[in-house]
Each structure stands twice: as structure tokens, then as C-alpha cells.
Design a protein around this motif. Structure first.
Motif, PDB file in Angstrom:
ATOM      1  N   LYS B  35      -5.591  -6.155  -1.439  1.00  0.00           N
ATOM      2  CA  LYS B  35      -6.053  -4.841  -0.755  1.00  0.00           C
ATOM      3  C   LYS B  35      -4.856  -4.071  -1.086  1.00  0.00           C
ATOM      4  O   LYS B  35      -3.854  -4.090  -0.616  1.00  0.00           O
ATOM      5  CB  LYS B  35      -6.358  -5.278   0.710  1.00  0.00           C
ATOM      6  CG  LYS B  35      -7.318  -4.193   1.269  1.00  0.00           C
ATOM      7  CD  LYS B  35      -7.656  -4.250   2.734  1.00  0.00           C
ATOM      8  CE  LYS B  35      -8.598  -5.460   2.984  1.00  0.00           C
ATOM      9  NZ  LYS B  35      -8.949  -5.441   4.471  1.00  0.00           N
ATOM     10  N   VAL B  36      -5.283  -2.804  -1.358  1.00  0.00           N
ATOM     11  CA  VAL B  36      -4.045  -1.667  -1.597  1.00  0.00           C
ATOM     12  C   VAL B  36      -3.492  -1.289  -0.390  1.00  0.00           C
ATOM     13  O   VAL B  36      -2.337  -0.942  -0.458  1.00  0.00           O
ATOM     14  CB  VAL B  36      -4.796  -0.329  -2.409  1.00  0.00           C
ATOM     15  CG1 VAL B  36      -3.662   0.798  -2.390  1.00  0.00           C
ATOM     16  CG2 VAL B  36      -5.097  -0.861  -3.866  1.00  0.00           C
ATOM     17  N   SER B  37      -4.255  -1.099   0.787  1.00  0.00           N
ATOM     18  CA  SER B  37      -3.716  -0.820   2.138  1.00  0.00           C
ATOM     19  C   SER B  37      -2.832  -1.657   2.422  1.00  0.00           C
ATOM     20  O   SER B  37      -1.711  -1.531   3.439  1.00  0.00           O
ATOM     21  CB  SER B  37      -4.985  -0.375   2.905  1.00  0.00           C
ATOM     22  OG  SER B  37      -5.485  -1.614   3.256  1.00  0.00           O
ATOM     23  N   GLU B  38      -2.722  -2.925   2.050  1.00  0.00           N
ATOM     24  CA  GLU B  38      -1.924  -3.908   2.522  1.00  0.00           C
ATOM     25  C   GLU B  38      -0.636  -4.139   1.649  1.00  0.00           C
ATOM     26  O   GLU B  38       0.542  -4.523   1.897  1.00  0.00           O
ATOM     27  CB  GLU B  38      -2.504  -5.431   2.474  1.00  0.00           C
ATOM     28  CG  GLU B  38      -3.432  -5.484   3.527  1.00  0.00           C
ATOM     29  CD  GLU B  38      -4.438  -6.622   3.673  1.00  0.00           C
ATOM     30  OE1 GLU B  38      -4.077  -7.561   2.672  1.00  0.00           O
ATOM     31  OE2 GLU B  38      -5.088  -7.135   4.491  1.00  0.00           O
ATOM     32  N   LEU B  39      -0.602  -3.436   0.370  1.00  0.00           N
ATOM     33  CA  LEU B  39       0.379  -3.405  -0.394  1.00  0.00           C
ATOM     34  C   LEU B  39       1.253  -2.198  -0.375  1.00  0.00           C
ATOM     35  O   LEU B  39       2.468  -2.249  -0.420  1.00  0.00           O
ATOM     36  CB  LEU B  39      -0.040  -3.264  -1.995  1.00  0.00           C
ATOM     37  CG  LEU B  39      -0.875  -4.523  -2.674  1.00  0.00           C
ATOM     38  CD1 LEU B  39      -1.520  -4.178  -3.843  1.00  0.00           C
ATOM     39  CD2 LEU B  39       0.105  -5.702  -2.758  1.00  0.00           C
ATOM     40  N   VAL B  40       0.809  -1.069   0.025  1.00  0.00           N
ATOM     41  CA  VAL B  40       1.570   0.096   0.229  1.00  0.00           C
ATOM     42  C   VAL B  40       0.486   0.972   1.392  1.00  0.00           C
ATOM     43  O   VAL B  40      -0.178   0.382   1.848  1.00  0.00           O
ATOM     44  CB  VAL B  40       1.275   1.146  -1.027  1.00  0.00           C
ATOM     45  CG1 VAL B  40       1.906   0.539  -2.105  1.00  0.00           C
ATOM     46  CG2 VAL B  40      -0.086   1.586  -1.415  1.00  0.00           C
ATOM     47  N   LYS B  41       1.551   1.853   1.951  1.00  0.00           N
ATOM     48  CA  LYS B  41       1.043   2.696   3.095  1.00  0.00           C
ATOM     49  C   LYS B  41       0.105   3.624   2.812  1.00  0.00           C
ATOM     50  O   LYS B  41       0.204   4.651   2.227  1.00  0.00           O
ATOM     51  CB  LYS B  41       2.185   3.338   4.097  1.00  0.00           C
ATOM     52  CG  LYS B  41       1.865   3.496   5.429  1.00  0.00           C
ATOM     53  CD  LYS B  41       2.733   3.538   6.221  1.00  0.00           C
ATOM     54  CE  LYS B  41       2.244   4.002   7.554  1.00  0.00           C
ATOM     55  NZ  LYS B  41       3.177   4.631   8.591  1.00  0.00           N
ATOM     56  N   LEU B  42      -1.147   3.472   2.895  1.00  0.00           N
ATOM     57  CA  LEU B  42      -2.408   4.308   2.444  1.00  0.00           C
ATOM     58  C   LEU B  42      -3.444   3.779   3.552  1.00  0.00           C
ATOM     59  O   LEU B  42      -3.681   2.595   3.932  1.00  0.00           O
ATOM     60  CB  LEU B  42      -2.845   3.892   1.058  1.00  0.00           C
ATOM     61  CG  LEU B  42      -2.142   4.853   0.114  1.00  0.00           C
ATOM     62  CD1 LEU B  42      -2.841   4.430  -1.536  1.00  0.00           C
ATOM     63  CD2 LEU B  42      -2.531   6.341   0.090  1.00  0.00           C
ATOM     64  N   PRO B  43      -4.392   4.747   3.854  1.00  0.00           N
ATOM     65  CA  PRO B  43      -5.438   4.638   4.774  1.00  0.00           C
ATOM     66  C   PRO B  43      -6.284   3.417   3.818  1.00  0.00           C
ATOM     67  O   PRO B  43      -6.351   3.461   2.527  1.00  0.00           O
ATOM     68  CB  PRO B  43      -6.332   5.697   4.668  1.00  0.00           C
ATOM     69  CG  PRO B  43      -5.290   6.986   4.406  1.00  0.00           C
ATOM     70  CD  PRO B  43      -4.351   6.085   3.471  1.00  0.00           C
ATOM     71  N   ASP B  44      -7.007   2.602   4.851  1.00  0.00           N
ATOM     72  CA  ASP B  44      -7.779   1.452   4.109  1.00  0.00           C
ATOM     73  C   ASP B  44      -8.911   1.808   3.207  1.00  0.00           C
ATOM     74  O   ASP B  44      -9.105   1.296   2.268  1.00  0.00           O
ATOM     75  CB  ASP B  44      -8.138   0.480   5.236  1.00  0.00           C
ATOM     76  CG  ASP B  44      -9.051  -1.065   4.683  1.00  0.00           C
ATOM     77  OD1 ASP B  44      -8.115  -1.282   3.916  1.00  0.00           O
ATOM     78  OD2 ASP B  44     -10.099  -1.056   5.086  1.00  0.00           O
ATOM     79  N   PHE B  45      -9.540   3.104   3.844  1.00  0.00           N
ATOM     80  CA  PHE B  45     -10.791   3.364   2.871  1.00  0.00           C
ATOM     81  C   PHE B  45     -10.410   4.958   2.707  1.00  0.00           C
ATOM     82  O   PHE B  45      -9.962   5.700   3.477  1.00  0.00           O
ATOM     83  CB  PHE B  45     -11.962   3.595   3.940  1.00  0.00           C
ATOM     84  CG  PHE B  45     -13.210   3.654   3.278  1.00  0.00           C
ATOM     85  CD1 PHE B  45     -13.942   2.547   2.838  1.00  0.00           C
ATOM     86  CD2 PHE B  45     -13.676   5.137   2.882  1.00  0.00           C
ATOM     87  CE1 PHE B  45     -15.205   2.879   2.044  1.00  0.00           C
ATOM     88  CE2 PHE B  45     -14.790   5.269   2.198  1.00  0.00           C
ATOM     89  CZ  PHE B  45     -15.673   4.088   1.608  1.00  0.00           C
ATOM     90  N   LEU B  46     -10.373   5.270   1.333  1.00  0.00           N
ATOM     91  CA  LEU B  46      -9.938   6.806   0.771  1.00  0.00           C
ATOM     92  C   LEU B  46     -11.240   7.455   0.564  1.00  0.00           C
ATOM     93  O   LEU B  46     -12.148   7.170  -0.244  1.00  0.00           O
ATOM     94  CB  LEU B  46      -9.200   6.502  -0.391  1.00  0.00           C
ATOM     95  CG  LEU B  46      -7.905   5.699  -0.166  1.00  0.00           C
ATOM     96  CD1 LEU B  46      -7.189   5.299  -1.690  1.00  0.00           C
ATOM     97  CD2 LEU B  46      -6.632   6.660   0.317  1.00  0.00           C
ATOM     98  N   PRO B  47     -11.391   8.663   1.211  1.00  0.00           N
ATOM     99  CA  PRO B  47     -12.414   9.272   1.197  1.00  0.00           C
ATOM    100  C   PRO B  47     -12.733   9.568  -0.445  1.00  0.00           C
ATOM    101  O   PRO B  47     -11.792   9.991  -1.125  1.00  0.00           O
ATOM    102  CB  PRO B  47     -12.067  10.575   1.879  1.00  0.00           C
ATOM    103  CG  PRO B  47     -11.170  10.136   2.920  1.00  0.00           C
ATOM    104  CD  PRO B  47     -10.535   9.257   2.265  1.00  0.00           C
ATOM    105  N   GLY B  48     -13.797   9.600  -1.132  1.00  0.00           N
ATOM    106  CA  GLY B  48     -14.056   9.665  -2.493  1.00  0.00           C
ATOM    107  C   GLY B  48     -13.791   8.566  -3.423  1.00  0.00           C
ATOM    108  O   GLY B  48     -14.290   8.766  -4.757  1.00  0.00           O
ATOM    109  N   LEU B  49     -12.941   7.653  -2.970  1.00  0.00           N
ATOM    110  CA  LEU B  49     -12.954   6.406  -3.683  1.00  0.00           C
ATOM    111  C   LEU B  49     -13.375   5.162  -3.047  1.00  0.00           C
ATOM    112  O   LEU B  49     -14.025   4.237  -3.661  1.00  0.00           O
ATOM    113  CB  LEU B  49     -11.594   6.064  -3.788  1.00  0.00           C
ATOM    114  CG  LEU B  49     -10.775   7.500  -4.716  1.00  0.00           C
ATOM    115  CD1 LEU B  49      -8.975   7.010  -4.763  1.00  0.00           C
ATOM    116  CD2 LEU B  49     -11.195   7.325  -6.248  1.00  0.00           C
TER     117      LEU B  49
END
Ligand SMILES: [Cu+2]
Lengths: 156, 138
Positions: B35-49
Motif C-alpha cells: 500500500k502506497v500510504s504505508e510506504l510514504v506519507k500520502l492519504p490512503d485514498f487519493l481523489p481521482g486515483l
């Protein structure tokens, strides 16, 4: 969402916990800077990009971009070897990544011009400038804080 | 004859490390995806993606696999740094594409984000119809 995270900078071996609101004598409302991006992430920016603050006035960055993380990071060699673009006596800060809704605040204790950038978006031109005006409290602040020139605190 | 064809098919399956569409259709995908949100600091669900997964070894290009709120695969995304696209000595070869049938493709610029911290192009292979992009709009 109150004070779930607090960041304190260590300067000259001294931990400056919780001084941001008092050391410099908070003068009125915090100056707000929004971190923004458009819907598809093709553009990102600080709003406003330039800001004048009064002595003692807190500056607060908040991430208003639902699809990205941003930082407010001073131009200084301590921050990934960047050139110094803050006053000589000022200490650098780095908010680290702020998720949507998260905030970070600093109070600048040294008069002058401060440039800062966003770590993942510097190449995209996400940079900003703060002019910290001359201090009416300069002597008072200097007495109290001559070793402790800078305080940062993060409020989520 | 039937036997040898089956044997060939079987050999082909084991010779190829590529994932089949049914192994990635639902989150979390099989293989080395994280899961990308566990690799880097980003929201778990990205609007549009949507919710993104990637094999860290494939960064920055990916593929990133994007899922909707129900955990269904909606797109496969490649993130290609602009500096690499304009570098005559760089190319992107044999990028994996495990997501199955592609309905349409979007290509657009992204200013960067944690994980791919430089201006880059998103190449999005949508596995759903354009009207169903709404499933990951918010
Ligand atoms: Cu940014």
C-alpha cells in the motif's frame, strides 16, 4: 484535531518545548499560509506565496490539498544541503510532510527575509518567502532568548 | 498433441513471473505490492486515483494499481519523471501490466508527491469505462 502532534526544534543543545506562543509574545492572529494543489496534481502552490509578518506573529501552514502531502522547509544547509536563504542568526525549520488538514506553525525571532520550499514540490516551483519585520520587542526578546532564537511547533 | 499443448501452457505459466488479472482484481493485489500510504506519507485514498499499491522495487515508474472504495481494480498507473522522458539515455522497458483489459488511457502532468518527488507524467490505463472514473473521484 487539536495538538495531536507537536514538533520542537533542538537548537544549541536546548530543547525549546512549548515556547512558541510565549517566548516572542504572540501579537494577534496567526498569519495563515495555505498549501494548495489543483485536482489532478498538475499544479501546487503556497497561498499567499509571499507574506509580511509582525514581530512575534505566528505563521501557520495548513495543507488544504486533498490529494497530496506538502512541507514548509527553510532554505538552509541543514535541510538536504540547500543554500542559506534565511537570516544569518536564524535557525532553520522543517515541517516534515503534512497530510491534508494538518498544520505546522513557527514564530520567527530574528528580523529579516526567509525563503522556504516544499520538499516534494521544489522542482515544481512550490516555494515561498516571508518578510519578518523589525522588532519592537527586540531587546526584550534578545534578553530572554539570545540562545534560543527560534521555536517551531506543530499543531495537527 | 493435447497433452503437449497443455504442457507448453503449464511451462509458460511457470516461466513467467507476471501476475494474471485475477490476481490483482481485488485489493490487496498478490505479489510484492504494498500500500502506497504505508510506504510514504500520502492519504490512503487519493481523489481521482483511488487507493494505490506498488511494488517498491519498481519505483518511480510502477505500475501502481489503483482500487475503488470497494477494493476493485480501476486503473494501472505509470509515473514517468519528465527528466527521464527527455533524457536520450533513459527509457522505460517491459513495464508490467497485470490489470487486464484496458478501456481507455489518460496521460497528464503531475507536479510530484511523496514517493515520486519530481515532476512526472501519469499514464493511466483505465480498466473501467470513463463514466466509472467517478468511483475514485472522492
Ligand atoms: Cu508541496
Amino acid at each position: 484535531m487539536i495538538a495531536t502532534r507537536r514538533t520542537v526544534l533542538r537548537i544549541g543543545g536546548v530543547i525549546l518545548a512549548g515556547l512558541a506562543g510565549t517566548a516572542s509574545g504572540s501579537t494577534g492572529e496567526a498569519a495563515e499560509i495555505a498549501m494548495r494543489g489543483n485536482e489532478d496534481g498538475s499544479d501546487v502552490w503556497y497561498d499567499p506565496v509571499g507574506l509580511h509578518v509582525r514581530p512575534g506573529q505566528t505563521i501557520r501552514w495548513t495543507n488544504h490539498d486533498a490529494g497530496n502531502a506538502h512541507t514548509a522547509t527553510a532554505y538552509h544547509p541543514h535541510n538536504a544541503g540547500h543554500p542559506t536563504r534565511i537570516p544569518q542568526d536564524a535557525a532553520p525549520w522543517n515541517s516534515d510532510y503534512l497530510l491534508p488538514g494538518e498544520s505546522f506553525a513557527v514564530t520567527l525571532l530574528v528580523e529579516g527575509v526567509y525563503d522556504y520550499f516544499c520538499i516534494p514540490h521544489e522542482l515544481a516551483g512550490m516555494v515561498g518567502r516571508i518578510l519578518r519585520g523589525g522588532s519592537v520587542r527586540r531587546s526584550q526578546t534578545a534578553q530572554r532568548d539570545h540562545r534560543e532564537r527560534f521555536v517551531a511547533r506543530c499543531i495537527s | 498433441m493435447r497433452f503437449s499443448l497443455a504442457a507448453l501452457a503449464l511451462a509458460g505459466m511457470f516461466a513467467s513471473p507476471a501476475l494474471a488479472a485475477d490476481q490483482v482484481a481485488k485489493a490487496p493485489p498478490d505479489g510484492d505490492y504494498r500500500k502506497v500510504s504505508e510506504l510514504v506519507k500520502l492519504p490512503d485514498f487519493l481523489p481521482g486515483l483511488g487507493q494505490l499499491f506498488v511494488d517498491p522495487a519498481t519505483l518511480p515508474a510502477g505500475p501502481f494499481l489503483a482500487y475503488d472504495h470497494d477494493g476493485s481494480l480501476v486503473s494501472t498507473i505509470y509515473m514517468l519523471p519528465v527528466a527521464d522522458l527527455t533524457d536520450k539515455d533513459k527509457s522505460f522497458d517491459d513495464l508490467a501490466a497485470p490489470g487486464g483489459a484496458v478501456d481507455h488511457v489518460d496521460v497528464y502532468f503531475n507536479a510530484g508527491h511523496p514517493g515520486v518527488e519530481m515532476p512526472h507524467a501519469h499514464v493511466v490505463l483505465w480498466h473501467v469505462r470513463a463514466a466509472d472514473e467517478a468511483r475514485v473521484a472522492q
